[in-house]
Enzyme design. Structure first.
Site, PDB file in Angstrom:
ATOM      1  CD  GLU A 102      -4.560  -8.117   1.759  1.00  0.00           C
ATOM      2  OE1 GLU A 102      -5.470  -7.458   2.326  1.00  0.00           O
ATOM      3  OE2 GLU A 102      -3.360  -7.815   1.842  1.00  0.00           O
ATOM      4  CD  GLU A 133      -2.879  -1.233   2.371  1.00  0.00           C
ATOM      5  OE1 GLU A 133      -2.779  -0.367   3.248  1.00  0.00           O
ATOM      6  OE2 GLU A 133      -3.756  -2.111   2.376  1.00  0.00           O
TER       7      GLU A 133
HETATM    8  C1  XIL Z   1      -6.153  -6.615   8.383  1.00  0.00           C
HETATM    9  C2  XIL Z   1      -6.392  -7.827   9.280  1.00  0.00           C
HETATM   10  O1  XIL Z   1      -7.242  -8.719   8.625  1.00  0.00           O
HETATM   11  C3  XIL Z   1      -6.995  -7.378  10.597  1.00  0.00           C
HETATM   12  O2  XIL Z   1      -7.065  -8.475  11.510  1.00  0.00           O
HETATM   13  C4  XIL Z   1      -6.163  -6.255  11.210  1.00  0.00           C
HETATM   14  O3  XIL Z   1      -6.813  -5.775  12.363  1.00  0.00           O
HETATM   15  C5  XIL Z   1      -5.960  -5.119  10.215  1.00  0.00           C
HETATM   16  O4  XIL Z   1      -5.389  -5.625   9.017  1.00  0.00           O
HETATM   17  N1  XIL Z   1      -5.001  -4.858   3.733  1.00  0.00           N
HETATM   18  C6  XIL Z   1      -3.956  -5.636   4.153  1.00  0.00           C
HETATM   19  C7  XIL Z   1      -4.131  -6.538   5.332  1.00  0.00           C
HETATM   20  O5  XIL Z   1      -2.907  -5.667   3.499  1.00  0.00           O
HETATM   21  O6  XIL Z   1      -2.948  -6.693   6.061  1.00  0.00           O
HETATM   22  C8  XIL Z   1      -5.242  -6.062   6.223  1.00  0.00           C
HETATM   23  O7  XIL Z   1      -5.441  -7.044   7.232  1.00  0.00           O
HETATM   24  C9  XIL Z   1      -6.509  -5.812   5.430  1.00  0.00           C
HETATM   25  C10 XIL Z   1      -6.285  -4.746   4.388  1.00  0.00           C
END
Ligand code: XIL
Length: 369
Positions: free
Chosen positions: A256, A151
């Site tokens: 994701e 990001e």
């Molecule tokens: C999220 C997790 O799922 C949560 O448990 C945590 O509280 C916050 O992060 N983008 C990403 C992930 O790259 O690392 C994030 O994961 C969701 C958005």
């Protein structure tokens, strides 16, 4: 079919789905196409979640730690590393023959406070170099890949004004990959972000990747996060992105994936973890269960998406779901805490949903199988 046969028909459907549930496997179904992954939390890594302990070896051949390799967990103090859970994950995955995608080395979020407080550039650079080098080296040869930078971009494709950018300037991404390449010569190195299927942000990601390549530094792939809404999956943008990113000679992954079904508090779609909204009951309409019509809508959305992924197999190398089953999804608590969301393929009891069956069915009927 006669009226008389109708109950028999439904019974047959029930039985075939029930048997299917025990035998159908995502990783087996797509074994010649791409890896199928899931994000795992601490309970799952410690094998205390019995549903996940059953589903993971049967369904997935790739795992991403949801939180435990982020800086705040793995590097909680300047000279303090906490490798225990990551080591456990690596051992578990090795025993099960599963790839690990380590997530992540450099991200502005879940960054420990002591790092956020660093004021001078030299100390910051020392931390940055030490962090990447130590962690990437420890897991080289043990994990399959790293999300090296997560990001780094704004929605308009410009560089995000993160602490990394403020301290180290535009080049921090190239530097992160250079350090990772040195420390982890046997590990694939990826850039990961959300909304990079959208044209402006995609253009920013392409420029960033080209810059890494032009510096003679290795980048093996790009991860499109894929936190979309089931009612609104941007298929056209996704297809254009697969083409554009793979034209750079790198792997394309959906890292994701989850297709939420709850109302969005905003007009835009984002996966900005720092952006949250207040709870109200209207925003949580399915607390009592997922209506059939919504389950079907989601199943159709997943089917269209997988039809597209299959059309680009070879360019698309991994599809990772952000969680194992609906009970563990981060979307139950983001962007609004305490909701009941249903974004994944397995329900709260680990049973396959309509979306699971529709994805398996796509593979069995598509011309690309
Ligand atoms: C999220 C997790 O799922 C949560 O448990 C945590 O509280 C916050 O992060 N983008 C990403 C992930 O790259 O690392 C994030 O994961 C969701 C958005």
């Amino acid at each position: 079919m006669s009226q008389k046969n109708l109950p028999l028909f439904f019974f047959a459907v029930f039985v075939s789905q029930a048997t299917f549930a025990q035998t159908a496997s995502l990783k087996a179904t797509f074994r010649n196409d791409f890896l199928i992954g899931a994000a795992v939390n601490t309970r799952q890594i410690e094998e205390r979640d019995t549903t996940a302990a059953r589903l993971i070896p049967a369904q997935f051949n790739a795992l991403t730690p949801e939180n435990i390799m982020k800086a705040e967990v793995i590097h909680p103090g300047w000279d303090r590393y906490n490798f225990e859970l990551a080591d456990k994950l690596v051992d578990y995955a090795r025993k099960q023959g599963i790839h690990v995608n380590a997530h992540n080395l450099i991200w502005h979020s879940q960054l420990p406070r002591y790092v956020q407080r660093i004021k001078d550039v030299d100390s910051f650079r020392t931390w940055f170099t030490g962090h990447i080098s130590a962690i990437a080296a420890r897991y080289d040869g043990k994990v399959y890949s790293w999300d090296v930078v997560n990001e780094a971009l704004n929605e308009d494709g410009t560089m995000r004004n993160s602490i990394f950018h403020k301290m180290l300037g535009d080049d921090f991404v190239v530097e992160a990959f250079r350090l990772a390449q040195k420390a982890a010569p046997h590990t694939k190195l990826y850039y990961n972000d959300y909304n990079i299927e959208q044209p402006a942000k995609r253009a920013g990601a392409i420029a960033l990747i080209k810059k890494i390549q032009a510096a003679g530094v290795r980048i093996d792939g790009v991860g499109i996060q894929g936190h979309w809404r089931a009612a609104n999956v941007p298929l056209k943008d996704i297809e254009e992105s697969i083409r554009a990113f793979s034209a750079l000679g790198i792997e394309v992954m959906f890292t994701e994936l989850d297709l939420g079904v709850l109302p969005n508090p905003w007009d835009n779609t984002t996966a900005e973890v720092g952006q949250t909204a207040a709870y109200n009951a209207n925003m949580n309409p399915y607390a009592g269960g997922l209506p059939d019509s919504v389950e079907r809508m989601q199943a159709d959305a997943y089917a269209s998406l997988f039809r597209l992924f299959l059309a680009y197999k070879g360019k698309v190398t991994r599809i990772t779901f952000w969680g194992v089953d609906d009970s563990g999804s981060w979307l139950n608590d983001w962007p609004i805490r305490g909701r009941t969301n249903y974004p994944l393929l397995f329900d709260r009891h680990g049973q396959p949903k309509g979306s699971f069956f529709s994805i398996i069915a796509i593979k069995n009927t598509t011309a690309n199988n």
